[in-house]
Design an enzyme around this catalytic site. Structure first.
Site, short mmCIF file in Angstrom:
data_model
loop_
_atom_site.label_atom_id
_atom_site.label_comp_id
_atom_site.label_asym_id
_atom_site.label_seq_id
_atom_site.Cartn_x
_atom_site.Cartn_y
_atom_site.Cartn_z
N GLU A 105 0.88 -1.22 0.02
CA GLU A 105 -0.07 -0.08 -0.06
C GLU A 105 0.74 1.17 -0.03
O GLU A 105 1.22 1.89 -1.04
CB GLU A 105 -1.08 -0.06 1.26
CG GLU A 105 -1.75 1.19 1.14
CD GLU A 105 -3.16 0.96 2.00
OE1 GLU A 105 -3.21 -0.26 2.52
OE2 GLU A 105 -4.01 1.90 2.17
N ASP A 126 -4.63 11.01 6.83
CA ASP A 126 -3.68 10.44 7.82
C ASP A 126 -2.62 11.62 8.00
O ASP A 126 -2.38 12.06 8.98
CB ASP A 126 -2.98 9.28 7.32
CG ASP A 126 -3.87 8.00 6.92
OD1 ASP A 126 -4.88 8.16 6.40
OD2 ASP A 126 -3.41 6.99 7.00
N GLU A 136 -1.92 0.63 13.69
CA GLU A 136 -3.21 1.21 12.53
C GLU A 136 -4.36 1.04 13.40
O GLU A 136 -5.15 1.93 13.21
CB GLU A 136 -3.27 0.46 11.49
CG GLU A 136 -4.47 0.74 10.43
CD GLU A 136 -4.28 -0.20 8.99
OE1 GLU A 136 -3.80 -1.17 9.07
OE2 GLU A 136 -4.63 0.31 8.14
#
Ligand code: BGC
Length: 973
Positions: free
Chosen positions: A515, A522, A791
């Site tokens: 990714e 973010d 995360e």
């Protein structure tokens, strides 16, 4: 203080003259002596320092000249501002005659002190150099004055070399056609130059050598941009590498973002930009007589492939030494068997000088443990989750023998690498030997997110033979934080490592899986933290170009930048809005209105786009997707609430930005729009009821959905009138308390939580959240061995094990956005809401039961420091305010009459003005300089009597947790 590489030690400080405030850390466009800028009007800035209070500047003068002798009195500079009376200035945008390309300019700033006349003005000098082009690329295209003569060249792009995929039972990779890395060389003879510059770029990644010596220290150059829009080049001073006689300019290319695996969709290499890497370079050699000759990429170059059989950012790298051509980058090598370079084109329109510092290898980490897990297989724990790669000395390897290095962030319960969360990123590096001994193996065109490396193929791994090389965009570190709680201290470390690992050419979401994209939300939520930890002005200058390049045809910001097929839709609420929010925060931090000037069109287009789709001012019609409050546990916040709040916020910032830029009509229009959206928000989503509170005059307020994030966005974005705001803040506090106290927020809400609670008098709750150790909390991952922010709040739990492997990074920075409040709320180092460039500081420490805390930040104006200690009822607060700034200092005290500054009553102290007092504090305004306040402060925080956060947790970790976490001293009873 913890976790902080030396704050920008690269600028030598001038010796202290008997003067007023001294300028230091001179910057050109937020960089120290940039070699190669194509900005026609760069910002020349300086910071100030002084040993005296109230030693403020009143005026400055900047002179720019090609010959440094022209900077002195009597000289004839190219540009001279003259004496400009501006006590606030710490920079000026160049406004002289057009700068010439490929030229070094020297500049000097003189600063006059406000104090009595015996004080002399102080000066400092620096330089910058213009790049290949003398103007931005767009102007070039318009004038047709192309300064480049080089061609884009490649190794024969036909797929002649079949990838030697390492399928030896240890790893099985399907590389979908990754090709060996081309090597390109050009021999030339030259006289010893007086000056030599190399201008170079690649479609792909490059590493250049001259006569075998590596040029520069940039990694993964030229960096990632949307190559359909721009390709960056770098400038190097190579004067010392070129010698009289025969020389060789040599390059290795790799696929990188250009033709390698990028993102997660579609799953093949080269899907986004090109299919094979290409080089462009110009070496300019200038003799003592001023004449310049050039060596440029053209068909005269010779090409081959060498030892690097493939290199890919996600998959990893394979070196097969049997293909090595020793001496290929040195003069005298016989390249007659090599092919002529293929010219692909001569298009220079997209070439721009890179405006930021490159990715560099900034440090190395030694192994913490090396465990033999099977014969010939070792597990190395570097003790820190990071982005980078392993450097390994291989003492001996037979021809055809293999060493395989695999990477993972965490271990599973059986001491094996846990790689399921890397998805398709193979993150595997391979060395194939040719029989030689003592090989130093380090991949050059890949990076991995890892803490653990598994090395197969060696009977032993000596600890002195292996290090982890840490890679990231080299944003000068500018902050430090410390406090008495080891848990919170380590949280700051985790946040900082998350920043290092994820600022890799663009701000990525994560460094490990397939990714690694520049997700806008973010970056938006983390920026306030990032900009306290490091000087990110140049880094974000670059990325905001990517954000702008990514805009959709109807003006919308996207979710990721650079925009990528598969994730190219218009931005979700909070994601697209980052295109508005980020420039505003950068302006406020760095006092550089050009952040706004460059962004205003995009801001307007974004707000207009939402408005067009939602004329009733409720952002309900999705322009792009909606990620809601991403990864929030518990009841989701209604999407329209989040969206409409962000709509109002973006409209408000657009208005403020226009106002700064003097565009009054635009400011008025978007200001009215923001007001109107706020009114609709209140009407649609806010209900008030009779009192339920403690006192009779308290109204109750409900925001639709009644979730923490609903209240947080409404309060943070000032969508409620003052009386309702207080009630909403009370409800928010109730919800936080009922939950644990704990947060039920995701990426968007989390950044706002501590600041909003603090702003509404509930810093105690923010502290309680910081101390919490069960999930969801910041310290829960730390209890289980985290060294970076996860995360997900529950990326791993003792009950459930790992979260879904499809999305479970252990190195995401979004939830680490609390880092800002560590500086601002715990230590107390911040700026007032009405201030830009730290002109007016706000020093508001919240002890919250800690015994000491402190923070330092190297701001655009100069060094700021706040440190406090609490010893029983005695509180001491030290504050350092840079010249030209003032600070509102809120001294915690339960007895305002007790406050003293440097042993005098505070109200009598020089440069100290009392403002107000409250139940638990006294507020003063101070001028620049150093201060030491003391007070009587009986800390009544509920946490005051508790030992530090991690020690509160006395449970023994489960066996799975222990193996997952490694040993963890604070968890052991
Ligand atoms: C990324 C996040 C991003 C999100 C948006 C995830 O895959 O890792 O950081 O913001 O997608 O949906």
């Amino acid at each position: 203080m913890s976790g902080s590489p030396a704050a920008d030690a690269r600028t030598p400080r001038p010796p202290a003259p008997p003067s007023g405030p001294r300028p230091y850390a001179l910057r050109c466009d937020h960089r120290t002596t940039p070699l190669g800028t194509d900005e026609p009007a760069p910002l020349l800035s300086w910071r100030l320092e002084s040993d005296r209070r109230g030693d403020d500047p009143v005026a400055y003068r900047v002179r720019v000249a090609e010959d440094p002798r022209d900077l002195a009195g009597g000289g004839r500079p190219l540009w001279d501002t003259g004496r400009v009376a501006d006590p606030d200035a710490v920079g000026v945008v160049y406004g002289g005659p057009a700068l010439t390309a490929r030229t070094r300019y020297h500049w000097r700033v003189t600063v006059w002190p406000a104090g009595p006349t015996p004080l002399r003005p102080a000066e400092a000098t620096s330089w910058f150099e213009t790049a290949m082009a003398d103007d931005l690329m767009t102007d070039h295209a318009a004038t047709g004055a192309d300064p480049w003569s080089a061609s884009w060249i490649a190794h024969d792009p036909r797929p002649v070399d079949v990838v030697d995929a390492p399928t030896d039972g240890v790893v099985a990779l399907d590389h979908h056609g990754l090709a060996p890395c081309p090597t390109l060389r050009r021999a030339f003879s030259a006289a010893r130059p007086a000056r030599a510059r190399l201008y170079v770029s690649a479609r792909g990644l490059y590493e250049v050598r001259i006569n075998g010596a590596r040029v520069g220290d940039a990694e993964l150059a030229p960096g990632w941009t949307d190559y359909h829009h721009r390709v960056q080049y770098q400038t190097y001073d190579v004067t010392d590498l070129v010698r009289a006689g025969e020389n060789v300019l040599a390059a290795t290319l790799a696929d990188g973002w250009w033709s390698g695996f990028v993102g997660f969709e579609p799953r093949r290499a080269g899907a986004h930009y090109g299919t094979f890497p290409q080089l462009i370079a110009e070496l300019h050699l200038t003799g003592a007589d001023g004449r310049t000759t050039k060596v440029v990429t053209d068909p005269a170059w010779r090409t081959a492939t060498g030892a690097i059989r493939h290199a890919d950012l996600l998959m990893g790298e394979c070196h097969d030494l049997r293909y090595a051509a020793d001496g290929w980058d040195l003069p005298g090598f016989d390249d007659s068997g090599w092919s002529p370079a293929v010219v692909t084109d001569t298009d220079h329109r997209l070439l721009v000088a890179s405006p930021d510092e490159p990715v560099r290898a900034t440090t190395t980490l030694l192994p913490r443990t090396i465990t033999r897990v099977a014969p010939g297989r070792h597990l190395v724990d570097f003790g820190q989750n990071l982005a980078g790669r392993v450097r390994l000395r291989v003492p001996a390897l037979p021809a055809g023998g293999r060493v395989v290095v695999r990477h993972a962030e965490v271990l599973d319960g059986t001491e094996q690498l846990y790689t399921a969360n890397l998805r398709t990123a193979a993150a595997t590096d391979v060395l194939v030997g040719d029989g030689r001994a003592n090989v130093m193996f380090e991949p050059r065109f890949t990076y991995h997110g890892f803490r653990y490396a598994e090395i197969s193929g060696l009977p032993d791994v000596d600890p002195s033979d292996v290090v982890a090389v840490v890679l990231h965009s080299d944003t000068p570190w500018a902050g430090a934080f410390d406090c008495s709680d080891p848990g919170i201290r380590r949280l700051h470390d985790c946040v900082s490592w998350g920043q290092r690992s994820n600022f890799v050419s663009v701000p990525t979401d994560c460094p490990q899986r397939d990714e690694r994209l520049g997700w806008l939300a973010d970056a938006q939520v983390f920026l306030p933290t990032a900009a306290l930890n490091a000087d990110v002005a140049a880094f974000f200058t670059k990325w905001l170009r990517d954000v702008d390049d990514a805009r959709t045809p109807d003006g919308g910001f996207t979710n990721v930048a650079p925009r990528l097929a598969g994730v190219d839709d218009e931005g979700a609420p909070g994601w697209g809005d980052a295109g508005v929010i980020i420039p505003w925060h950068l302006y406020r931090t760095y006092d550089d209105p050009r952040f706004l000037a460059r962004a205003l069109d995009g801001m307007r287009a974004w707000v207009d786009l939402i408005h067009r789709h939602n004329p009733d001012l409720l952002w309900r019609k999705r322009v792009g997707p909606h990620f809601s409050d991403w990864l929030a546990p518990g009841t989701p916040t209604p999407r329209d609430v989040i969206a409409t709040a962000y709509f109002a916020r973006s409209a408000r910032i657009t208005s403020l930005a226009a106002d700064v830029l003097g565009e009054r009509e635009t400011a008025r229009r978007y200001g009215e729009l923001a007001d109107a959206i706020g009114a609709v928000f209140a009407e649609q989503f806010v209900t008030t009821g009779p009192t339920t509170g403690v006192t009779a005059d308290e109204t109750s307020v409900r925001i639709e959905g009644d979730t923490q994030t609903g209240y947080l966005v409404a309060l943070a974005f000032e969508l409620l009138p003052a009386d309702l705001a207080d009630a909403a803040a009370r409800r928010l506090a109730e919800l936080v308390e009922q939950a644990g106290p704990a947060l039920t927020t995701g990426f968007l809400g989390v950044a706002l939580a501590a600041p909003v609670l603090d702003a509404h008098g509930r810093a105690d709750l923010a502290h309680a959240l910081l101390r919490r150790t069960d999930h969801p909390s910041w310290l829960f991952p730390l209890r289980h061995g985290a060294t970076t922010v996860w995360e997900r709040w529950d990326g791993w739990t003792p009950e459930g094990g790992f979260q879904a492997a499809s999305m479970n990074s252990f190195n995401h920075y979004a939830l680490g956005s609390v880092g800002e409040w560590l500086y601002r709320g715990v230590a107390g180092l911040g700026q007032r809401p009405d201030s830009t460039g730290y002109r007016h500081l706000s020093v508001r420490p919240h002890p919250g039961g800690l015994t000491h805390a402190g923070a330092r930040h190297e701001s655009v104006r100069g060094a700021i420091e706040v440190r406090w200690t609490r010893d029983g009822d005695r509180f001491e607060l030290r504050v350092q305010v840079p010249p030209g700034a003032t600070a509102d200092v809120r001294v915690p005290t339960t007895d305002p009459a007790s406050v003293r500054e440097s042993d005098t009553r505070a109200e009598d102290a020089p440069h100290v003005t009392p403002l107000t007092t409250g139940r638990d504090h006294a507020l003063y305004r101070v001028a620049s300089g150093a201060y030491r306040f003391t007070s009587v402060y009986a800390d009544t925080s509920p946490t005051a009597r508790l030992p530090h956060a991690l020690r509160q947790d006395r449970r023994r970790p489960s066996p799975a947790a222990a193996s997952f976490a490694g040993t963890h001293e604070e968890d052991t009873p």
